[in-house]
Structures are given as C-alpha cells and as structure tokens.
Write an enzyme that holds these catalytic residues in place. Structure first.
Site, mmCIF file in Angstrom:
data_model
loop_
_atom_site.group_PDB
_atom_site.id
_atom_site.type_symbol
_atom_site.label_atom_id
_atom_site.label_comp_id
_atom_site.label_asym_id
_atom_site.label_seq_id
_atom_site.Cartn_x
_atom_site.Cartn_y
_atom_site.Cartn_z
ATOM 1 N N LYS A 9 0.858 -1.190 0.000
ATOM 2 C CA LYS A 9 0.000 0.000 0.000
ATOM 3 C C LYS A 9 0.894 1.239 0.000
ATOM 4 O O LYS A 9 1.752 1.404 0.878
ATOM 5 C CB LYS A 9 -0.881 -0.051 1.243
HETATM 6 O O1 G3P Z 1 -8.809 2.155 4.558
HETATM 7 C C1 G3P Z 1 -8.708 3.495 4.960
HETATM 8 C C2 G3P Z 1 -9.443 3.675 6.218
HETATM 9 O O2 G3P Z 1 -8.865 2.917 7.236
HETATM 10 C C3 G3P Z 1 -9.617 5.068 6.669
HETATM 11 O O3 G3P Z 1 -10.777 5.054 7.395
HETATM 12 O O4 G3P Z 1 -12.378 5.809 9.052
HETATM 13 O O5 G3P Z 1 -9.943 6.466 9.256
HETATM 14 O O6 G3P Z 1 -11.392 7.455 7.494
HETATM 15 P P1 G3P Z 1 -11.144 6.269 8.348
#
Ligand code: G3P
Length: 217
Positions: free
Chosen positions: A87
C-alpha cells in the site's frame, strides 16, 4: 463486489473470516498502532499472521515517502507472503514506486485517493487497487460515493484494469451505495459488515416463525 475488512485486529478479522464472505484485509499505520504493535519485527509478524488467517489480498502500508525507501520497504513487505499487496500513498514518489512495483510483478494499493485525477494517475502507473476514502470525503462536505461512480465511469471508458477499493467506509449504507456506484471492493470495519445483516422486519418475522413452530413441535 469483494469484501475486505479494514482492521489490524485479529479477533475482528477472524469473526469476519468465519462468516465465509471475506476476500481480503486492509491495514494502515493508524490501524496497526491501535493494536499496540511496536517495532518492525512485530509489524512484519502481524502481517504474516493475518496472511495465514485469510486467503486473499492483504494490504500492508509503507511508511517511507521517498522512491528508494518505498521500494526497499515494499520489497520486504512483499516477501512476507504471496498475498501481500504493498500500500503506497498517492504522492509523486509513490507513483514512481507503484510503476516500479508494477514492472516487477508486485501488487499495489494506491491509498489516500480523494480525486478522479489521482485515480487516473494511479491506474496509469499500473496500481492493482486505488483506495478512495469515502467517509473522509463525506466529512469534508463532498459526496464520497459520487467519486466512486466517477472513477468507475472513467476506468470503464478508458479500459483501466485497476480495481476500485472503496475505503473509509463508515456504515452499511456506504457499502450498498458503493456497490451501486461500481466499486470492485469495499473495505469495511466489522460493524459496517454486520450492519448489513440488520432489518427489524427480519427480527419480527423470525420471532413469529419460532413462536408458531412451537405449535407443531
Ligand atoms: O482504509 C482506509 C481507512 O482505514 C480510513 O478510514 O475511518 O480512518 O477514514 P477512516
């Protein structure tokens, strides 16, 4: 549409995997830190454990931001297991590294995608996946699902093979909307996946069936 779980928590990964519908796992440095994993060796071991639990693509994120560092780190991550997807952040050095990984047969997930232009560039570099962050776009007052639809349309017109991995999913409706918009993959917290199960009429209907079953038991 494939289902990935977006966590580094082994209990949650197991619970989703036991449902039989899990196609992969995504992690990021914030999710790893949340699990209290410290040190390179521990991080590498954690990825290995996840790879042994789930038969599918497992995204492991680099923390370098220069081309040489990203490539070096990515090679080590890819060596952990055949299912590791490196990633890489959507930055200039990241795009160069994605092209290098593509040319060398290493799968990549281009993360922190917030625009169609970024998604086009990642696809040009040969990224296996692009990760638009739906929830964070919604948080900033725009429509994250609209971006999924726009990228899906562009990739279809242009014939790009890169898969759209909808990330930053916050609820079950996000999953439904991303499926409608043409996402190839949704990576979700466990709660959002389990949220798909819920409907009050299902609960009421089942209670009635079980009540009536007592009449002929
Ligand atoms: O895969 C990306 C994700 O983990 C981000 O999620 O909820 O931190 O915006 P969030």
């Amino acid at each position: 549409m494939k289902f990935f779980i977006d966590t580094a928590n082994l209990a949650q990964i197991k619970e989703a995997n036991d449902l039989g519908i899990l196609d992969g796992v995504t992690t990021n440095p914030s999710l790893m830190a949340k699990e209290g994993i410290k040190g390179t060796e521990a991080v590498m071991q954690h990825y290995k454990t996840i790879c042994e639990m789930v038969n599918g693509d497992i995204s492991a994120e680099v923390i370098s931001t220069d081309f040489a560092g990203i490539v070096e780190e990515g090679k080590k991550l890819a060596a952990i297991h055949k299912n590791i997807v490196v990633k890489v952040p959507m930055i200039k050095e990241g795009i160069k590294a994605i092209k290098w990984f593509t040319d060398n047969g290493i799968k990549t997930n281009c993360t922190l995608i917030f625009s169609a232009g970024q998604a086009i560039l990642a696809a040009k570099a040969g990224a296996t996946y692009v990760s638009p962050f739906i929830g964070r776009i919604d948080d900033s007052g725009w429509d994250g699902v609209e971006l999924i639809a726009q990228i899906a349309n562009i990739y279809s017109i242009q014939g790009f093979k890169t898969e759209i991995l909808a990330a930053s999913i916050r609820n079950a409706l996000h999953i439904v909307k991303c499926a409608e918009a043409g996402a190839d993959v949704c990576t979700c917290p466990l709660d959002s996946i389990l949220g798909l199960l819920k409907h009050p009429l299902t609960d009421i209907g089942l209670a009635k069936f079980l009540e009536d079953a007592k009449k002929f038991a």
